[in-house]
Design a protein around this motif. Structure first.
Motif, short mmCIF file in Angstrom:
data_model
loop_
_atom_site.label_atom_id
_atom_site.label_comp_id
_atom_site.label_asym_id
_atom_site.label_seq_id
_atom_site.Cartn_x
_atom_site.Cartn_y
_atom_site.Cartn_z
N ALA A 95 -9.85 18.28 19.37
CA ALA A 95 -9.02 19.09 18.47
C ALA A 95 -9.08 20.57 18.84
N ARG A 96 -10.27 21.06 19.15
CA ARG A 96 -10.40 22.47 19.52
C ARG A 96 -9.75 22.76 20.87
N LEU A 97 -9.91 21.86 21.84
CA LEU A 97 -9.29 22.05 23.15
C LEU A 97 -7.77 22.07 23.05
N SER A 98 -7.25 21.26 22.14
CA SER A 98 -5.80 21.13 22.01
C SER A 98 -5.13 22.39 21.49
N THR A 99 -5.92 23.32 20.98
CA THR A 99 -5.34 24.58 20.49
C THR A 99 -5.25 25.65 21.57
N LEU A 100 -5.81 25.38 22.74
CA LEU A 100 -5.89 26.40 23.79
C LEU A 100 -4.63 26.40 24.65
N PRO A 101 -4.17 27.55 25.06
CA PRO A 101 -2.93 27.64 25.85
C PRO A 101 -3.09 27.01 27.23
N GLY A 102 -2.15 26.14 27.59
CA GLY A 102 -2.13 25.55 28.92
C GLY A 102 -3.13 24.46 29.18
N VAL A 103 -3.91 24.08 28.16
CA VAL A 103 -4.94 23.06 28.33
C VAL A 103 -4.40 21.71 27.87
N ARG A 104 -4.52 20.70 28.74
CA ARG A 104 -4.11 19.34 28.38
C ARG A 104 -5.30 18.41 28.49
N VAL A 105 -5.58 17.70 27.41
CA VAL A 105 -6.64 16.69 27.43
C VAL A 105 -6.06 15.41 28.00
N ALA A 106 -6.76 14.83 28.96
CA ALA A 106 -6.27 13.62 29.62
C ALA A 106 -6.45 12.40 28.71
N GLY A 107 -5.34 11.70 28.44
CA GLY A 107 -5.38 10.42 27.75
C GLY A 107 -6.02 10.48 26.38
N ARG B 27 -13.62 27.83 35.63
CA ARG B 27 -15.01 27.34 35.73
C ARG B 27 -15.95 28.45 36.19
N GLU B 28 -15.53 29.23 37.16
CA GLU B 28 -16.39 30.32 37.64
C GLU B 28 -16.58 31.38 36.55
N ARG B 29 -15.53 31.66 35.80
CA ARG B 29 -15.65 32.63 34.71
C ARG B 29 -16.59 32.11 33.63
N LEU B 30 -16.52 30.80 33.37
CA LEU B 30 -17.44 30.21 32.39
C LEU B 30 -18.89 30.35 32.84
N ILE C 143 -15.77 18.01 30.62
CA ILE C 143 -16.60 18.71 29.64
C ILE C 143 -17.37 17.69 28.82
N ALA C 144 -18.68 17.82 28.77
CA ALA C 144 -19.51 16.91 27.99
C ALA C 144 -19.34 17.18 26.50
N VAL C 145 -19.38 16.10 25.73
CA VAL C 145 -19.31 16.22 24.27
C VAL C 145 -20.67 16.66 23.74
N ARG C 146 -20.68 17.68 22.95
CA ARG C 146 -21.91 18.17 22.31
C ARG C 146 -21.66 18.29 20.81
N ASP C 147 -22.64 18.81 20.07
CA ASP C 147 -22.51 18.96 18.63
C ASP C 147 -21.45 20.01 18.31
N PRO C 148 -20.89 19.99 17.12
CA PRO C 148 -19.79 20.91 16.78
C PRO C 148 -20.13 22.38 16.95
N ALA C 149 -21.35 22.76 16.66
CA ALA C 149 -21.71 24.18 16.79
C ALA C 149 -21.63 24.61 18.26
N THR C 150 -22.16 23.77 19.16
CA THR C 150 -22.08 24.09 20.58
C THR C 150 -20.64 24.10 21.05
N THR C 151 -19.86 23.12 20.60
CA THR C 151 -18.45 23.06 20.96
C THR C 151 -17.72 24.32 20.51
N LEU D 193 -14.22 30.05 26.03
CA LEU D 193 -13.12 29.57 26.85
C LEU D 193 -11.80 30.22 26.44
N ALA D 194 -11.58 30.37 25.15
CA ALA D 194 -10.35 31.00 24.65
C ALA D 194 -10.27 32.45 25.14
N GLU D 195 -11.36 33.18 25.10
CA GLU D 195 -11.37 34.55 25.59
C GLU D 195 -11.02 34.62 27.06
#
Length: 375
Positions: free
Chosen positions: A298-310, A328-331, A354-362, A369-371
């Motif tokens: 849900a959070r990834l889907s709000t980011l510009p130009g980002v598509r979650v596969a399947g 990735r290098e900026r991250l 991207i590995a799934v982590r707890d909501p706070a880490t996400t 990532l948004a920045e």
């Protein structure tokens, strides 16, 4: 679905990661020897490795500690083999314990040298193909189509392929293929290898147990299921997994395995993780993971130009974004490690896992990532 069938080429040593002993990829070929642990530099928040990190439950820790008192004796795999067999409703002779799933792929490659047309479905975990190539096989690839959400069409696999390898759920796409589609790939004269290293991370409404798993299927000719205890239970350093299949096929693989390949502590872990308590705990963990994954998507889907596969089904999510290699290098500069996609056949530099982590880490990750994306 569109799929592409390709061959692979020979290559020399990889000077960037000499500790792996993996051949350097030829020009234009992905680096099959690159894995997520190479991304997880100490000091970075690790979203590159899919191993769950949580306190070890007593029912697992206690047998491991107790096993240390028996290290003077050679390992006896019989109790662990029986426990794993009971979990999957099989006789013990249909279980082969291994030093992690990676050893299983090496055994397959070495024992089945007579395979005339091995085919690997990609994108997926690269060790199966790397093991086949190291054993001298010429490997063909079926590249699943991202426009079709990397879905499996059994008709795309060559009819005369006598060794077929596919992941379910597949790493790095997180796609969970229907068991029926996988079963269509089984036939006499073919070994069908299904990598279920992440099967215990999956969940489906109204389904008891692991949806789409073939681990309990004894009716499919040539089926060989690869399982790992690394991911859910945080045992990457212990090296323990197992193969499930016909007894005669496992005998061939066992003949290629060194004596006492699985240590006494690893056998204790295999026994504990096959218990009813462990299976119940896995289902609870999978439910929590599903909620955390939904939050990440849900959070990834709000980011510009980002598509979650399947429709991601496992402990990681694959995304597409033009210029992802630079992102990735900026991250990394901002303290976050994610898995590059260009080392997986069928992907490229615009993909990240991207590995799934707890909501706070996400949430903290998405903010960074948004920045970066807005800069």
């Amino acid at each position: 679905m569109r799929a592409q069938l390709t061959g692979t080429t020979e290559a020399g040593p990889d000077l960037r990661q000499p500790q792996r002993g993996t051949p350097r990829p030829a020009a234009g070929e992905p680096d099959l020897g690159h894995h997520g642990d190479a991304e997880a530099t100490p000091g970075l928040v690790d979203l590159a490795v899919n191993v769950r990190r949580a306190p070890m439950p007593d029912w697992l820790a206690d047998p491991l500690v107790a096993a240390l008192g028996g290290l003077a004796a050679y390992p006896d795999p019989a109790p662990a083999r029986a426990a794993v067999a009971a979990r999957h409703g099989r006789p013990p002779e249909e279980v082969l314990l291994t030093a992690g799933a990676a050893e299983g792929f090496v055994l397959i490659a070495r024992a089945l040298r007579d395979a005339r047309r091995p085919v690997v479905l990609h994108p997926q975990f690269t060790e199966p193909e790397a093991a086949l190539r190291a054993a001298g096989h010429t490997v063909e690839r079926v590249l699943l189509d991202p426009a079709e959400d990397f879905r499996l069409d059994p008709a795309r696999v060559p009819a005369d392929a006598d060794l077929v390898i596919v992941g379910n759920p597949t790493n790095p796409t997180s796609v969970l293929h229907p068991a029926g589609a996988l079963a269509e790939l089984a036939r006499p004269g073919r070994t069908l290898v299904v990598d279920e290293a992440f099967a215990d991370t999956t969940l489906a409404p109204g389904v008891e147990g692991e949806p789409e798993s073939l681990a309990d299927r004894r009716d499919l000719p040539g089926l060989l299921v690869v399982r790992s205890l690394t991911k859910t239970w945080g045992l990457a350093g212990l090296r323990v997994g197992y193969l499930l299949g016909e007894a005669a096929l496992l005998d061939r693989l066992a003949a290629a395995q060194p004596l006492w390949a699985v240590s006494t502590p690893a056998l204790a872990a295999a026994t504990a993780c096959a218990s009813p308590a462990a299976v119940a705990a896995e289902r609870a963990i999978a439910a929590g993971l599903a909620a955390d994954r939904e939050h990440l998507v849900a959070r990834l889907s709000t980011l510009p130009g980002v598509r979650v596969a399947g429709r991601p089904a496992s402990a990681f999510v694959l995304i597409h974004r033009p210029g992802a290699d630079q992102v990735r290098e900026r991250l990394r500069e901002r303290g976050w490690a994610v898995r590059r996609g260009d080392t997986f056949p069928g992907l490229g530099p615009d993909w990240l896992r991207i590995a799934v982590r707890d909501p706070a880490t996400t949430d903290a990750f998405i903010d960074v990532l948004a920045e970066i994306l807005e800069a």
